[in-house]
Write a protein that holds these residues in place. Structure first.
Motif, short mmCIF file in Angstrom:
data_model
loop_
_atom_site.label_atom_id
_atom_site.label_comp_id
_atom_site.label_asym_id
_atom_site.label_seq_id
_atom_site.Cartn_x
_atom_site.Cartn_y
_atom_site.Cartn_z
N ARG A 137 22.51 -27.31 0.07
CA ARG A 137 22.72 -26.00 0.84
C ARG A 137 22.36 -25.94 1.97
O ARG A 137 23.34 -25.38 3.03
N LEU A 138 21.28 -26.74 2.42
CA LEU A 138 20.73 -26.91 3.87
C LEU A 138 21.64 -27.71 4.60
O LEU A 138 22.14 -27.31 5.89
N GLU A 196 25.07 -28.09 4.20
CA GLU A 196 26.29 -27.22 4.34
C GLU A 196 25.89 -26.12 5.33
O GLU A 196 26.77 -25.82 6.28
N GLN A 197 24.63 -25.59 5.49
CA GLN A 197 24.28 -24.50 6.33
C GLN A 197 24.27 -25.04 7.76
O GLN A 197 24.73 -24.44 8.82
N SER A 198 23.92 -26.53 7.98
CA SER A 198 23.88 -26.84 9.22
C SER A 198 25.07 -27.08 10.00
O SER A 198 25.09 -26.95 11.23
N TYR A 199 26.30 -27.02 9.33
CA TYR A 199 27.42 -27.23 9.89
C TYR A 199 27.81 -25.78 10.49
O TYR A 199 28.68 -25.95 11.48
N TYR A 200 27.13 -24.81 10.03
CA TYR A 200 27.64 -23.49 10.57
C TYR A 200 26.42 -23.26 11.77
O TYR A 200 26.52 -21.92 12.16
N GLU A 201 25.74 -24.09 12.23
CA GLU A 201 24.70 -23.78 13.11
C GLU A 201 24.93 -24.18 14.35
O GLU A 201 24.68 -25.56 14.48
N ARG A 243 19.54 -26.47 14.25
CA ARG A 243 20.17 -27.34 13.62
C ARG A 243 19.22 -28.36 13.22
O ARG A 243 18.89 -29.03 12.07
N LEU A 287 16.83 -27.47 10.61
CA LEU A 287 17.41 -27.70 9.21
C LEU A 287 17.16 -29.23 9.03
O LEU A 287 16.91 -29.65 7.77
#
Length: 514
Positions: free
Chosen positions: A448-449, A451-456, A462, A465
């Motif tokens: 989850r983290l 994938e979240q880093s791709y949007y940061e 980033r 994360l």
């Protein structure tokens, strides 16, 4: 003339096949891309003078310089190199994803763009790339030599032979290559970059490469001053050049320059933890406390000092190595040498002093046998019996890629300057055989983290994360980071301007020979 030696023949001079260091080094002299790295691994302009990234992170628009020309070649009109336009990048990037070309760099765009329609020339000086999903490390990825611009008419004319008839835009142009013997590059007089004082680059008139594969005799040539540059201190003569504390021995003091710096490579021991695998079901390494004990058992300082003459630093701050943007030893806490704590964890796992624990197999390739035997000794000190299993590196890689080894030596060298490259090794979707998740670490929260880093888009956020994910991997202990490597470069005293960077990329355009 700048003289260097490469210990292996070049596989190709076509950037679509820039897959090993020697090839990358030479291609970096002949070709350029949209962007490039500086010595601190920041992405800076090259053929693209500026760029914009859309708010959703999906569209990259590059504004190209209008003074970049391909090197002269008989295939151009009147033999004069023509100007580079956006269409040239469309062509060059399509080659990477074209199955007929079978480029080893296809992975750069593989899951990131839809197809050939994702590369667009809006006009001669505006080039655009459309991504399927955001990827903040993308701009850093574009500094790879795979992403160099090549001229369609020359590539199409030579076909597979473009590998030995390269034409690019770089500071040096191809002159002559007799495979396994000699390669000569000459100064490109029409090169577009200038130094900070406005002087045209490059300074050197030519680069000459020999291919002596015996490191010892190549080093003798360096001592005789037949070579201007020598890379890496090999085991056979390491003690001759370096003291155990990593300083130059008195024998060579002031004879030449020795430059050490971070190199983005983490040496580690991996532990397969996928509970679905038969070989894991009965392995004592399936217990987290045993894996943590192994991490605490190793004296990394001692290993680096005695086996490597202090080349490298102990990997006590995560899997992402020192020298990578965002690396922070205060935020990521790894394992120090603590045999008492190792013994305590081993006892808690049900193996006091290793009692009742079967012998474990530790797999390595020949080159790293001494390092792995040192680790074997450290484990024996806390009661863990390990048997060292040596096989050729290609075989070991094959076993790792099939999850058929439980305990193995590995190293991860950065493809590009972003920590995402290291964390991808633990992402569930990169499980073997499709990706490099050799330890079978699967964790929903980590994914989850990740994938979240791709949007940061904010690098600081980033990096936070990344620190979180790195700490999770360490706590779970499916890897035992051993050391962060360092590059060692030797230069004759009359050489200046060599850019030593953590990707160990050879950049010769600002080198001077006095």
């Amino acid at each position: 003339m700048f003289n260097i030696n490469l210990d292996q023949n070049l596989t190709s001079l076509d950037p679509a096949f820039a897959r090993n260091q020697n090839a990358i080094w030479m291609m970096n002299q002949i070709f350029n891309g949209l962007v490039q790295i500086d010595s601190a691994l920041n992405t800076i302009p090259c053929i693209a003078k500026t760029w914009q990234i859309s708010n959703d992170g999906l569209i990259y628009t590059f504004n190209l310089r209008n003074d970049v020309f391909f090197q002269d070649d008989a295939l151009f009109k009147n033999g004069k190199g023509r100007k580079v336009v956006a269409e040239d990048f469309v062509y060059s990037f399509n080659r990477l994803i074209d199955p007929k070309v079978a480029s080893s760099g296809g992975w750069i765009f593989s899951d990131k763009v839809k197809d050939a329609s994702s590369f667009i020339a809006l006009n001669d000086s505006t080039f655009q790339i459309k991504l399927l999903k955001p990827f903040p490390a993308f701009i850093s990825l574009l500094t790879a030599q795979y992403c160099s611009v090549v001229p369609k008419e020359v590539v199409e004319h030579y076909g597979k032979d473009f590998r030995n008839h390269p034409v690019g835009t770089g500071p040096f142009k191809f002159k002559y290559w007799k495979e396994d013997e000699v390669l000569v590059l000459l100064k490109n007089d029409n090169y577009f970059e200038k130094d900070s004082t406005g002087h045209k680059l490059p300074y050197l008139d030519a680069v000459k490469v020999s291919f002596i594969n015996d490191k010892q005799s190549a080093f003798m040539n360096f001592l005789k001053k037949d070579l201007d540059f020598f890379n890496s201190v090999d085991g056979s003569y390491r003690d001759d050049i370096l003291t155990k504390s990593g300083k130059m021995t008195s024998k060579y003091k002031n004879k030449f320059q020795l430059i050490k710096g971070p190199y983005l490579c983490t040496e580690y021991v991996g532990i397969l933890v996928d509970p679905d695998k038969e070989i894991v079901k009965n392995s004592p390494l399936r217990f987290k406390k045993v894996r943590q004990a192994i991490n605490y058992a190793i004296d990394r300082d001692k290993l680096i000092k005695y086996l490597r003459n202090s080349i490298g630093t102990p990997a006590t701050s995560g899997f992402i190595p020192r020298g990578m943007p965002g690396f922070d030893s205060t935020k990521v806490k790894g394992y120090d040498h603590n045999p008492a704590l190792a013994a305590k964890l081993l006892a808690e796992a049900g193996y006091p002093n290793g009692k009742g624990m079967p012998t474990i197999k530790l797999s390595t390739s020949t080159t790293y046998k001494d390092l792995i035997e040192f680790i074997q000794g450290e484990l024996a000190n806390i009661g863990i019996k390990a048997k060292v299993d040596v096989s050729p590196s290609a075989n070991l890689r094959d076993l790792m890629a099939k999850n058929e080894v439980v305990f193995f030596r590995g190293s991860w060298i950065a493809d590009y300057a972003d920590g995402e490259n290291y964390l991808s090794v633990f992402y569930s979707k990169n499980k073997v055989p499709f990706g490099p998740n050799y330890t079978g670490y699967f964790n929903k929260e980590f994914d989850r983290l990740f994938e979240q880093s791709y949007y940061e888009n904010n690098p600081q956020k980033r990096f936070e994360l990344y620190h979180k994910m790195d700490n999770m991997v360490l706590e779970h202990a499916s890897v035992v980071p051993i050391l962060y490597d360092q590059s060692v470069v030797m230069l004759q005293n009359n050489i200046s301007g060599y850019n030593n960077n953590p990707l160990s990329l050879m950049i010769l355009k600002e080198v001077k020979k006095n």
